[in-house]
Motif scaffolding. Structure first.
Motif, mmCIF file in Angstrom:
data_model
loop_
_atom_site.group_PDB
_atom_site.id
_atom_site.type_symbol
_atom_site.label_atom_id
_atom_site.label_comp_id
_atom_site.label_asym_id
_atom_site.label_seq_id
_atom_site.Cartn_x
_atom_site.Cartn_y
_atom_site.Cartn_z
ATOM 1 N N LEU A 73 0.830 -1.207 0.000
ATOM 2 C CA LEU A 73 0.000 0.000 0.000
ATOM 3 C C LEU A 73 0.867 1.261 0.000
ATOM 4 O O LEU A 73 0.512 2.268 -0.613
ATOM 5 C CB LEU A 73 -0.961 -0.001 1.192
ATOM 6 N N LEU A 74 1.994 1.175 0.682
ATOM 7 C CA LEU A 74 2.916 2.317 0.694
ATOM 8 C C LEU A 74 3.467 2.542 -0.710
ATOM 9 O O LEU A 74 3.484 3.654 -1.226
ATOM 10 C CB LEU A 74 4.072 2.055 1.667
ATOM 11 N N LYS A 75 3.897 1.447 -1.316
ATOM 12 C CA LYS A 75 4.506 1.526 -2.635
ATOM 13 C C LYS A 75 3.534 2.111 -3.658
ATOM 14 O O LYS A 75 3.910 2.920 -4.497
ATOM 15 C CB LYS A 75 4.961 0.125 -3.067
ATOM 16 N N ARG A 76 2.282 1.694 -3.533
ATOM 17 C CA ARG A 76 1.302 2.160 -4.515
ATOM 18 C C ARG A 76 0.751 3.539 -4.173
ATOM 19 O O ARG A 76 -0.144 4.034 -4.857
ATOM 20 C CB ARG A 76 0.175 1.135 -4.620
ATOM 21 N N GLY A 77 1.231 4.108 -3.082
ATOM 22 C CA GLY A 77 0.787 5.450 -2.720
ATOM 23 C C GLY A 77 -0.611 5.490 -2.136
ATOM 24 O O GLY A 77 -1.231 6.542 -2.019
ATOM 25 N N ILE A 78 -1.145 4.326 -1.783
ATOM 26 C CA ILE A 78 -2.483 4.283 -1.187
ATOM 27 C C ILE A 78 -2.382 4.617 0.296
ATOM 28 O O ILE A 78 -3.261 5.244 0.869
ATOM 29 C CB ILE A 78 -3.126 2.896 -1.429
ATOM 30 N N ALA A 79 -1.274 4.220 0.911
ATOM 31 C CA ALA A 79 -1.034 4.566 2.317
ATOM 32 C C ALA A 79 0.178 5.487 2.397
ATOM 33 O O ALA A 79 1.004 5.511 1.486
ATOM 34 C CB ALA A 79 -0.778 3.294 3.117
ATOM 35 N N ARG A 80 0.227 6.262 3.475
ATOM 36 C CA ARG A 80 1.444 7.075 3.671
ATOM 37 C C ARG A 80 1.778 7.169 5.153
ATOM 38 O O ARG A 80 0.935 6.888 6.027
ATOM 39 C CB ARG A 80 1.297 8.431 3.034
ATOM 40 N N GLU A 81 3.001 7.611 5.403
ATOM 41 C CA GLU A 81 3.446 7.737 6.791
ATOM 42 C C GLU A 81 2.788 8.940 7.431
ATOM 43 O O GLU A 81 2.523 9.939 6.786
ATOM 44 C CB GLU A 81 4.968 7.871 6.833
ATOM 45 N N THR A 82 2.527 8.811 8.712
ATOM 46 C CA THR A 82 1.989 9.914 9.471
ATOM 47 C C THR A 82 2.483 9.764 10.899
ATOM 48 O O THR A 82 2.154 8.772 11.555
ATOM 49 C CB THR A 82 0.432 9.972 9.373
ATOM 50 N N ASP A 83 3.288 10.702 11.351
ATOM 51 C CA ASP A 83 3.885 10.649 12.702
ATOM 52 C C ASP A 83 4.573 9.317 12.977
ATOM 53 O O ASP A 83 4.402 8.744 14.052
ATOM 54 C CB ASP A 83 2.810 10.825 13.790
ATOM 55 N N GLY A 84 5.239 8.785 12.019
ATOM 56 C CA GLY A 84 5.934 7.514 12.250
ATOM 57 C C GLY A 84 5.065 6.303 12.035
ATOM 58 O O GLY A 84 5.557 5.195 11.854
ATOM 59 N N ALA A 85 3.749 6.515 12.024
ATOM 60 C CA ALA A 85 2.836 5.396 11.762
ATOM 61 C C ALA A 85 2.499 5.386 10.273
ATOM 62 O O ALA A 85 2.920 6.277 9.536
ATOM 63 C CB ALA A 85 1.567 5.560 12.591
ATOM 64 N N VAL A 86 1.728 4.358 9.835
ATOM 65 C CA VAL A 86 1.296 4.322 8.442
ATOM 66 C C VAL A 86 -0.227 4.263 8.404
ATOM 67 O O VAL A 86 -0.841 3.500 9.148
ATOM 68 C CB VAL A 86 1.879 3.090 7.704
ATOM 69 N N GLY A 87 -0.818 5.095 7.559
ATOM 70 C CA GLY A 87 -2.277 5.120 7.479
ATOM 71 C C GLY A 87 -2.764 5.324 6.061
ATOM 72 O O GLY A 87 -2.025 5.798 5.194
ATOM 73 N N VAL A 88 -4.018 4.939 5.824
ATOM 74 C CA VAL A 88 -4.672 5.203 4.549
ATOM 75 C C VAL A 88 -5.596 6.392 4.784
ATOM 76 O O VAL A 88 -6.410 6.363 5.716
ATOM 77 C CB VAL A 88 -5.497 3.985 4.082
ATOM 78 N N PHE A 89 -5.464 7.430 3.968
ATOM 79 C CA PHE A 89 -6.292 8.625 4.126
ATOM 80 C C PHE A 89 -7.386 8.646 3.071
ATOM 81 O O PHE A 89 -7.193 8.158 1.965
ATOM 82 C CB PHE A 89 -5.417 9.882 4.017
ATOM 83 N N PHE A 90 -8.524 9.233 3.466
ATOM 84 C CA PHE A 90 -9.648 9.268 2.529
ATOM 85 C C PHE A 90 -10.053 10.704 2.278
ATOM 86 O O PHE A 90 -10.000 11.531 3.195
ATOM 87 C CB PHE A 90 -10.838 8.484 3.110
ATOM 88 N N ASP A 91 -10.499 10.955 1.058
ATOM 89 C CA ASP A 91 -10.931 12.311 0.691
ATOM 90 C C ASP A 91 -11.984 12.824 1.659
ATOM 91 O O ASP A 91 -12.944 12.127 1.952
ATOM 92 C CB ASP A 91 -11.534 12.288 -0.726
ATOM 93 N N GLY A 92 -11.786 14.027 2.120
ATOM 94 C CA GLY A 92 -12.795 14.675 2.956
ATOM 95 C C GLY A 92 -12.899 14.105 4.352
ATOM 96 O O GLY A 92 -13.853 14.396 5.070
ATOM 97 N N GLU A 93 -11.954 13.261 4.748
ATOM 98 C CA GLU A 93 -12.022 12.705 6.102
ATOM 99 C C GLU A 93 -10.718 12.966 6.816
ATOM 100 O O GLU A 93 -9.646 12.847 6.220
ATOM 101 C CB GLU A 93 -12.248 11.197 6.038
ATOM 102 N N GLU A 94 -10.854 13.334 8.078
ATOM 103 C CA GLU A 94 -9.643 13.652 8.812
ATOM 104 C C GLU A 94 -8.919 12.400 9.309
ATOM 105 O O GLU A 94 -7.709 12.289 9.207
ATOM 106 C CB GLU A 94 -9.984 14.539 10.003
ATOM 107 N N VAL A 95 -9.719 11.463 9.867
ATOM 108 C CA VAL A 95 -9.087 10.268 10.443
ATOM 109 C C VAL A 95 -8.713 9.269 9.375
ATOM 110 O O VAL A 95 -9.539 8.921 8.531
ATOM 111 C CB VAL A 95 -10.046 9.524 11.420
ATOM 112 N N PRO A 96 -7.489 8.808 9.388
ATOM 113 C CA PRO A 96 -7.089 7.775 8.447
ATOM 114 C C PRO A 96 -7.411 6.403 9.040
ATOM 115 O O PRO A 96 -7.795 6.301 10.201
ATOM 116 C CB PRO A 96 -5.572 7.948 8.388
#
Ligand code: ARG
Length: 576
Positions: free
Chosen positions: A276-299
């Motif tokens: 998911l990281l490689k495909r750019g679907i997930a990204r790092e956030t504060d050392g953790a990894v999360g999937v972010f969604f349009d218009g939503e704050e919480v990953p």
């Protein structure tokens, strides 16, 4: 099914009058009131708009095109343009005959092969070594009913119990085992002792500023990292807990095709995150990894800062595994509504991964409440308590059975009858609710002889069956005499119409996965039977032919009640 047959005729009549006539066929429905006939078609109004004509005029046009004489009396146009249909008795009798001759399906047609799908139903999913929650009973009962209905409908269903067998509760158990275990109690009753130890640790970690919480996380991390001692302990305690859970399943007669718990996916999690990281679907956030969604704050977090994976990571791996292994058309998750956000995020992530060709549905349900309106907890809050809950239902059912001394049941028959009534009561009380509502757990209500309960339905079944004993009727032979079938009284006709609606009820229940449509149907059927039985003498019918005809209606009622209850996971009894 009647409704399908009627729809087909309307579609034929509408062809040439309007584009895609199929889309209007849902406007043909059973009438609310018998005085408007048996079915009503409300399609003239929307069609009138389309065709810029008067609704009554359109209704007349439809009726003129409709070839339906073999099924109905001449259709009547009422009010602003309703088309009322009254079915011919010969047509009903003909369908009844088919249902009677249809040993396994009782007149419910099986879906065409092209519509047959593979469903994967993910249900129950208790957390091993943690007290099993009544919520897991809900999931178990609802998941089982949906599975059975889908199978009956003709689909291919795979069931998978996604056990929580890899979570922090094992860190607690491992830590507790090493620090608080009472050897002697453990030898005597491992499950009870483990759940005591779990509660001790749990309580301590809930206290502020304690080192135990950190120690528990460390043990969990060691387990996940493959530490031999911790794995050994895990392997030691797991079977005890599973035995306890399996005992509950046995009481409900439930088994799963697969029991692939969270631990099964453990090795796949790293790859999922990397991918998911490689495909750019997930990204790092504060050392953790999360999937972010349009218009939503919480990953949706898929890896914590400390490297630990999460519930959602496992669920992603699970979907990938299931897609590869079982190639399902749909995955259904029967899980508490409190996990709604989790599933929304999970499904969105799957779509981001480019996986489109699968139905993913969270079949959510509400909370079980006790009579004071608070969430229901078993006395000791553990699995032993859940078995106790079932024991209590069976005990009360036994009182009902024993209060009728005319039954002539042996002691073991009494116990078996009580088991079916007790367990059935719990299952039905759950399924007869709108699954999204909370409901109050009440033994008195669920075991009531009157009302929308399993007890009432089982009693109705037993009552029908007793007629055959009393009249000394050979049922096999009776079923060969369908030429005698006739509908003479309104109560017979009303019962017949309901008997022919069984398939419709299942279809409705499956549309949005709501078993309460099937319970509502069975309740209505039992009520109509009751009216029929009051108004139409059976064994004392005016003549032999009428007696046979009515016995055939009784028999079909019993068979549909039994089959319907079976689809819900409830057994019937011959005497009660
Ligand atoms: N173990 C989870 C719980 O108790 C339920 C699992 C549901 N299934 C899933 N694939 N997440 O909440």
């Amino acid at each position: 099914m009647i409704l399908d047959i009627l729809k087909d005729r309307f579609i034929l009549a509408l062809t040439g009058l309007i584009d895609n006539p199929e889309s209007y066929s849902d406007l043909i429905r059973p009438s609310q009131d018998a005085k408007f006939g048996d079915f009503q078609a409300n399609l003239a109004m929307p069609l009138a708009k389309k065709l810029s004509k008067q609704p009554r005029e359109v209704a007349a046009e439809i009726v003129a095109r409709l070839k339906i004489d073999d099924l109905c009396q001449p259709p009547e146009i009422a009010g602003p343009g309703f088309i009322n249909l009254r079915l011919r008795n010969e047509f009903l009798v003909d369908l009844l005959r088919k249902a009677i001759d249809d040993e396994n399906r009782l007149g419910v047609t099986v879906i065409e092969p092209s519509k047959r799908k593979t469903y994967l139903v993910d249900y129950s999913g208790p957390n091993v070594a943690k007290p099993m929650h009544v919520g897991h009973v809900r999931s178990t009962v609802i998941g089982n009913a949906i599975t059975r209905m889908l199978q009956f409908w003709g689909h291919h269903v795979i069931t998978d119990n996604h056990l929580g067998d890899w979570g922090t509760q094992f860190g607690m158990i491992i830590y507790g085992y090493r620090n608080f275990l009472d050897r002697e109690s453990y030898q005597k009753n491992p499950v009870e002792e483990l759940s005591r130890v779990y509660r001790v640790v749990r309580q301590k970690t809930d206290e502020p500023d304690n080192e135990i919480a950190a120690a528990v996380l460390a043990e969990t991390a060691k387990l996940h990292a493959g530490n031999a001692d911790n794995l050994k302990l895990w392997n030691e305690v797991l079977p005890y807990s599973m035995d306890e859970i399996n005992r509950i399943y046995q009481r409900f007669h439930i088994s799963f095709d697969y029991t692939l718990g969270e631990s099964f996916y453990h090795n796949m999690l790293g790859n999922i995150v990397d991918d998911l990281l490689k495909r750019g679907i997930a990204r790092e956030t504060d050392g953790a990894v999360g999937v972010f969604f349009d218009g939503e704050e919480v990953p949706m977090l898929i890896r914590k800062k400390d490297g630990a994976f999460l519930y959602g990571t496992t669920d992603l791996a699970t979907i990938c595994y299931r897609m590869e292994t079982f190639k399902p058309d749909a995955i259904l998750y029967v899980v508490d509504f409190r996990q709604s956000l989790h599933f929304e995020h999970l499904f969105k992530t799957v779509r981001l991964m480019g996986i489109e060709n699968i139905e993913l549905t969270h079949i959510k349900f509400g909370t079980v409440l006790s009579e004071d309106g608070k969430p229901f907890k078993t006395r000791s809050g553990d699995t032993v308590g859940l078995n106790g809950l079932l024991n209590e239902a069976e005990k009360r059912a036994l009182e009902i059975v024993q209060s009728n001394d005319k039954l002539g049941l042996s002691q073991s028959e009494q116990l078996e009858t009580a088991r079916r009534i007790g367990i059935g009561a719990i299952v039905y009380a759950d399924l007869s609710q709108n699954r999204e509502s909370d409901y109050v757990f009440s033994y008195d209500k669920m075991l009531a002889m009157n009302g929308n309960t399993a007890t009432y339905m089982q009693y109705a079944f037993a009552r029908v069956r007793s007629i055959f004993v009393k009249g000394n009727i050979d049922i096999k032979e009776l079923r060969t005499k369908t030429e005698k079938l006739m509908l003479t009284e309104p109560a017979e006709r009303a019962l017949a119409l309901e008997l022919l609606r069984f398939g419709e009820a299942i279809e409705l229940a499956l549309r949005d996965y709501r078993p309460n449509f099937l319970t509502a149907y069975l309740f209505e059927l039992a009520n109509r039977y009751s009216v029929f039985f009051e108004q139409c003498p059976v064994l004392k019918a005016a003549n032999d032919d009428l007696k046979i005809s009515r016995l055939l209606l009784c028999d079909l009622t019993a068979r549909i009640l039994q089959k319907g209850l079976e689809l819900l996971g409830i057994e019937t009894v011959e005497k009660m």
